[in-house]
Design a protein around this motif. Sequence first.
Motif, PDB file in Angstrom:
ATOM      1  N   UNK A  93      46.491  -6.658  20.332  1.00  0.00           N
ATOM      2  CA  UNK A  93      46.856  -7.388  21.550  1.00  0.00           C
ATOM      3  C   UNK A  93      46.647  -8.872  21.268  1.00  0.00           C
ATOM      4  N   UNK A  94      47.618  -9.684  21.639  1.00  0.00           N
ATOM      5  CA  UNK A  94      47.506 -11.132  21.490  1.00  0.00           C
ATOM      6  C   UNK A  94      47.202 -11.782  22.826  1.00  0.00           C
ATOM      7  N   UNK A  95      46.134 -12.577  22.887  1.00  0.00           N
ATOM      8  CA  UNK A  95      45.748 -13.275  24.114  1.00  0.00           C
ATOM      9  C   UNK A  95      46.002 -14.769  23.950  1.00  0.00           C
ATOM     10  N   UNK A  96      46.750 -15.332  24.872  1.00  0.00           N
ATOM     11  CA  UNK A  96      47.072 -16.750  24.788  1.00  0.00           C
ATOM     12  C   UNK A  96      47.861 -17.193  26.001  1.00  0.00           C
ATOM     13  N   UNK A  97      48.631 -18.258  25.819  1.00  0.00           N
ATOM     14  CA  UNK A  97      49.423 -18.751  26.945  1.00  0.00           C
ATOM     15  C   UNK A  97      50.707 -19.391  26.440  1.00  0.00           C
ATOM     16  N   UNK A  98      51.672 -19.435  27.333  1.00  0.00           N
ATOM     17  CA  UNK A  98      52.928 -20.108  27.023  1.00  0.00           C
ATOM     18  C   UNK A  98      52.669 -21.616  27.037  1.00  0.00           C
ATOM     19  N   UNK A  99      53.232 -22.299  26.053  1.00  0.00           N
ATOM     20  CA  UNK A  99      53.006 -23.734  25.924  1.00  0.00           C
ATOM     21  C   UNK A  99      53.564 -24.522  27.115  1.00  0.00           C
ATOM     22  N   UNK A 100      54.600 -23.991  27.764  1.00  0.00           N
ATOM     23  CA  UNK A 100      55.208 -24.705  28.890  1.00  0.00           C
ATOM     24  C   UNK A 100      54.558 -24.349  30.235  1.00  0.00           C
ATOM     25  N   UNK A 101      53.438 -23.641  30.189  1.00  0.00           N
ATOM     26  CA  UNK A 101      52.683 -23.290  31.406  1.00  0.00           C
ATOM     27  C   UNK A 101      51.228 -23.742  31.244  1.00  0.00           C
ATOM     28  N   UNK A 102      50.972 -25.026  31.449  1.00  0.00           N
ATOM     29  CA  UNK A 102      49.618 -25.548  31.201  1.00  0.00           C
ATOM     30  C   UNK A 102      48.522 -24.901  32.034  1.00  0.00           C
ATOM     31  N   UNK A 103      48.847 -24.375  33.196  1.00  0.00           N
ATOM     32  CA  UNK A 103      47.836 -23.752  34.040  1.00  0.00           C
ATOM     33  C   UNK A 103      47.582 -22.285  33.728  1.00  0.00           C
ATOM     34  N   UNK A 104      48.362 -21.708  32.814  1.00  0.00           N
ATOM     35  CA  UNK A 104      48.197 -20.293  32.489  1.00  0.00           C
ATOM     36  C   UNK A 104      46.903 -20.083  31.697  1.00  0.00           C
ATOM     37  N   UNK A 105      46.233 -18.992  31.965  1.00  0.00           N
ATOM     38  CA  UNK A 105      44.990 -18.663  31.273  1.00  0.00           C
ATOM     39  C   UNK A 105      45.248 -18.360  29.803  1.00  0.00           C
ATOM     40  N   UNK A 106      44.304 -18.760  28.951  1.00  0.00           N
ATOM     41  CA  UNK A 106      44.375 -18.426  27.526  1.00  0.00           C
ATOM     42  C   UNK A 106      44.075 -16.950  27.279  1.00  0.00           C
ATOM     43  N   UNK A 135      59.269 -17.393  21.341  1.00  0.00           N
ATOM     44  CA  UNK A 135      58.744 -18.684  20.877  1.00  0.00           C
ATOM     45  C   UNK A 135      57.998 -19.399  21.992  1.00  0.00           C
ATOM     46  N   UNK A 136      57.188 -20.379  21.600  1.00  0.00           N
ATOM     47  CA  UNK A 136      56.508 -21.204  22.583  1.00  0.00           C
ATOM     48  C   UNK A 136      55.244 -20.612  23.145  1.00  0.00           C
ATOM     49  N   UNK A 137      54.596 -19.715  22.403  1.00  0.00           N
ATOM     50  CA  UNK A 137      53.347 -19.107  22.840  1.00  0.00           C
ATOM     51  C   UNK A 137      52.256 -19.478  21.841  1.00  0.00           C
ATOM     52  N   UNK A 138      51.100 -19.850  22.350  1.00  0.00           N
ATOM     53  CA  UNK A 138      49.924 -20.095  21.516  1.00  0.00           C
ATOM     54  C   UNK A 138      48.940 -18.961  21.749  1.00  0.00           C
ATOM     55  N   UNK A 139      48.627 -18.239  20.682  1.00  0.00           N
ATOM     56  CA  UNK A 139      47.683 -17.124  20.753  1.00  0.00           C
ATOM     57  C   UNK A 139      46.334 -17.628  20.254  1.00  0.00           C
ATOM     58  N   UNK A 140      45.315 -17.542  21.106  1.00  0.00           N
ATOM     59  CA  UNK A 140      43.988 -18.060  20.793  1.00  0.00           C
ATOM     60  C   UNK A 140      43.040 -16.984  20.278  1.00  0.00           C
ATOM     61  N   UNK A 141      43.312 -15.738  20.612  1.00  0.00           N
ATOM     62  CA  UNK A 141      42.482 -14.638  20.115  1.00  0.00           C
ATOM     63  C   UNK A 141      43.336 -13.383  20.035  1.00  0.00           C
ATOM     64  N   UNK A 142      42.910 -12.502  19.154  1.00  0.00           N
ATOM     65  CA  UNK A 142      43.572 -11.208  19.027  1.00  0.00           C
ATOM     66  C   UNK A 142      42.541 -10.119  19.293  1.00  0.00           C
ATOM     67  N   UNK A 143      43.035  -8.992  19.771  1.00  0.00           N
ATOM     68  CA  UNK A 143      42.172  -7.848  20.050  1.00  0.00           C
ATOM     69  C   UNK A 143      42.647  -6.699  19.168  1.00  0.00           C
ATOM     70  N   UNK A 144      41.753  -6.181  18.346  1.00  0.00           N
ATOM     71  CA  UNK A 144      42.057  -5.014  17.528  1.00  0.00           C
ATOM     72  C   UNK A 144      41.496  -3.805  18.264  1.00  0.00           C
TER      73      UNK A 144
END
Length: 169
Positions: A93-106, A135-144
């Motif tokens: 599982x990839x946890x992050x946020x869309x770059x064009x949504x600054x208020x979205x949780x990481x 495209x346009x997503x920053x993933x800050x953590x992954x869940x194995x």
Amino acid sequence: MKKWIFLLLFFPLMATAQRVGVYDSWEQSPFRLGKMQGEATVSDSVITFVRSRMGSNTYGVRVWLDSPLKTSPKPVQVSLKMLKPKSGRTLLIGLGKRDNRPGQSEETEQFWVLSDSTVAPGHWTDVTFNVRTAPGVSVYSIVVVPDMESPHELEKDFKVYIKDLRIVQ
């Protein structure tokens, strides 16, 4: 000079697991509600995680990345070695946020990907995930998630070991 450029282009990004924790996608999980603490540690580059019967089938070890993984239509391969006492499907599982949504949780779930292989019990098994996402997503953590099977069948918690975690873009 050309040799160094080649190495920089093809050398995989190592996901150094300096910070780990637990994650469960089930919103009523005792781990998400703070009623229980999960067990995940790093020692000598090996992640040790206790698969609890109290978590859902998407309960796993969370690894924070040193730098965000930027997604694109080009596939990204995540590989690792896993040792566990029982066979079963594995999920990333990839946890992050869309770059064009600054208020979205990481902590927004950006992808779920099943592994290309099944982990054999009792010995180190290579596990790969081919991640394809928008495209346009920053993933800050992954869940194995080492055991995607229903926890209702588990009679006891068990330890899972993960090493050689790599992300190749």
